[in-house]
Design an enzyme around this catalytic site. Structure first.
Site, PDB file in Angstrom:
ATOM      1  N   ASN A   1       0.873  -1.177   0.000  1.00 48.71           N
ATOM      2  CA  ASN A   1       0.000   0.000   0.000  1.00 48.71           C
ATOM      3  C   ASN A   1       0.912   1.229   0.000  1.00 48.71           C
ATOM      4  OD1 ASN A   1      -1.812   2.025   0.462  1.00 48.71           O
ATOM      5  ND2 ASN A   1      -2.493   1.298   2.482  1.00 48.71           N
TER       6      ASN A   1
ATOM      7  N   LYS B   1       0.116   4.273  -0.359  1.00 48.38           N
ATOM      8  CA  LYS B   1      -0.523   5.481   0.177  1.00 48.38           C
ATOM      9  C   LYS B   1      -0.222   6.674  -0.739  1.00 48.38           C
ATOM     10  CE  LYS B   1      -0.492   3.317   4.667  1.00 48.38           C
ATOM     11  NZ  LYS B   1      -0.491   3.414   6.107  1.00 48.38           N
TER      12      LYS B   1
ATOM     13  N   HIS C   1      -9.962   1.165   4.421  1.00 44.45           N
ATOM     14  CA  HIS C   1      -8.727   1.342   5.208  1.00 44.45           C
ATOM     15  C   HIS C   1      -9.009   2.350   6.332  1.00 44.45           C
ATOM     16  CE1 HIS C   1      -4.668   2.566   6.284  1.00 44.45           C
ATOM     17  NE2 HIS C   1      -4.238   1.457   5.689  1.00 44.45           N
TER      18      HIS C   1
ATOM     19  N   GLU D   1      -7.387   4.757   7.439  1.00 47.54           N
ATOM     20  CA  GLU D   1      -7.116   6.156   7.075  1.00 47.54           C
ATOM     21  C   GLU D   1      -8.291   6.748   6.296  1.00 47.54           C
ATOM     22  OE1 GLU D   1      -3.216   5.612   5.320  1.00 47.54           O
ATOM     23  OE2 GLU D   1      -2.429   5.127   7.303  1.00 47.54           O
TER      24      GLU D   1
ATOM     25  N   GLU E   1      -6.158  -4.902  10.407  1.00 52.39           N
ATOM     26  CA  GLU E   1      -5.175  -3.846  10.627  1.00 52.39           C
ATOM     27  C   GLU E   1      -5.527  -3.051  11.885  1.00 52.39           C
ATOM     28  OE1 GLU E   1      -2.979  -2.754   6.781  1.00 52.39           O
ATOM     29  OE2 GLU E   1      -4.736  -1.477   6.918  1.00 52.39           O
TER      30      GLU E   1
ATOM     31  N   GLY F   1       1.818   2.161  10.994  1.00 52.46           N
ATOM     32  CA  GLY F   1       2.861   3.189  10.959  1.00 52.46           C
ATOM     33  C   GLY F   1       3.497   3.490  12.298  1.00 52.46           C
TER      34      GLY F   1
ATOM     35  N   SER G   1       2.622  -2.117  10.560  1.00 46.44           N
ATOM     36  CA  SER G   1       4.041  -2.181  10.927  1.00 46.44           C
ATOM     37  C   SER G   1       4.727  -3.514  10.630  1.00 46.44           C
ATOM     38  CB  SER G   1       4.226  -1.802  12.406  1.00 46.44           C
ATOM     39  OG  SER G   1       3.866  -0.459  12.622  1.00 46.44           O
TER      40      SER G   1
HETATM   41  P1  PGA Z   1       2.275   0.243   7.760  1.00 47.92           P
HETATM   42  O1  PGA Z   1       0.885   0.480   7.010  1.00 47.92           O
HETATM   43  O2  PGA Z   1       2.841  -1.055   7.225  1.00 47.92           O
HETATM   44  O3  PGA Z   1       3.123   1.434   7.380  1.00 47.92           O
HETATM   45  O4  PGA Z   1       2.001   0.171   9.222  1.00 47.92           O
HETATM   46  C1  PGA Z   1      -0.002  -0.580   6.788  1.00 47.92           C
HETATM   47  C2  PGA Z   1      -1.275  -0.077   6.182  1.00 47.92           C
HETATM   48  O5  PGA Z   1      -1.703   1.044   6.507  1.00 47.92           O
HETATM   49  O6  PGA Z   1      -1.902  -0.772   5.356  1.00 47.92           O
END
Ligand code: PGA
Length: 251
Positions: free
Chosen positions: A8, A10, A94, A96, A164, A170, A208
């Site tokens: 991903n 982003k 997601h 976000e 998630e 993150g 992460s």
């Molecule tokens: P991350 O993001 O691996 O940077 O924690 C995962 C995600 O948001 O799908």
């Protein structure tokens, strides 16, 4: 094989970034299986990554789709547009999107149906917040998300769920691998018992995942793959993750 390892990106990337990423990935990837690996770039790069001759079979998808197929919806892209550009899947719901763009479970139901209608594999994201975890509500929250969303869907096919935890995204923190395993088991049980006609293809873990912690996470039986943000931004790192996945799963 279902999609197992998804990058991903982003809000990161460009044409030259994509080019360098593909080079670095294929120089370092030692596996044979490619079609279970996917990249969700910013939508404007989907076509570029699908058409790029250096992409030797990685599936390309979107990070989101609109809950309508067409209309006066400035700035949005539809499932049919992603399909038309050669996309194979879409991430949907997601955290976000839920937090920054106020996406609701109702929106997510519509998007899951539209993705399926347009023959995109839907990657349905669920996860608890830090507060919910502190209050020991993780299992209830996940169960509610699954039931509220899927009970309003009628067309979902080839579903993949990404677990998630919002607090793990993150942050560098992850749940214990055993805990991830038991949550994935619970997710599979809920889908099986409430939506027995749904063909749940895989449950991925996201939050992460990195080169250091991936072996212990991938070792867990119910972890079918991963949705990866930060560690997917370098083709080489993502290839190393994919190599670790193949080795741990005996592929
Ligand atoms: P991350 O993001 O691996 O940077 O924690 C995962 C995600 O948001 O799908």
């Amino acid at each position: 094989m279902p999609l197992t390892l998804l990058a991903n990106w982003k809000l990161n990337g460009s044409k030259s970034f994509s080019q360098a990423w593909l080079k670095d990935f294929f120089v370092n990837y030692t596996g044979i299986e490619i079609s279970s690996i996917g990249i969700a770039p910013p939508s404007i790069l989907i076509d570029e990554l699908v058409q790029n001759p250096e992409n030797l079979g990685i599936a390309i998808g979107s990070q989101n789709i609109d809950q309508f197929l067409l209309g006066a919806r400035t700035g949005e892209i539809s499932a049919s547009m992603v399909k038309d550009a050669g996309g194979a899947f879409s991430i949907i719901g997601h955290s976000e999107r839920r937090i920054l763009f106020q996406e609701t479970n109702g929106d997510i139901s519509l998007k899951l149906d539209l993705a399926s209608e347009c023959k995109l594999t839907p990657i349905f994201c669920i996860g608890e917040s830090n507060d919910e975890k502190q209050q020991n509500k993780t299992k209830d929250v996940l169960k509610n998300q699954i039931i509220e969303v899927l009970s309003h869907c009628s067309k979902v096919q080839g579903l993949i769920i990404a677990y998630e935890p919002v607090w793990a995204i993150g942050s560098g923190d992850t749940p214990e691998p055993k805990e991830i395993n038991s949550i994935h088991e619970m997710i599979k049980d809920i889908v099986q018992s409430h939506f027995s006609k749904l063909d749940l293809q895989a449950v991925l873990y996201g939050g992460s995942v990195n080169i250091e912690n991936s072996t212990s996470i991938f070792k867990e039986k119910e972890v079918d793959g991963a949705l990866v943000g930060g560690c997917s931004l370098k083709g080489k790192d993502f290839a190393i993750l994919a190599n670790i996945f193949n080795k741990t799963k005996g592929l």
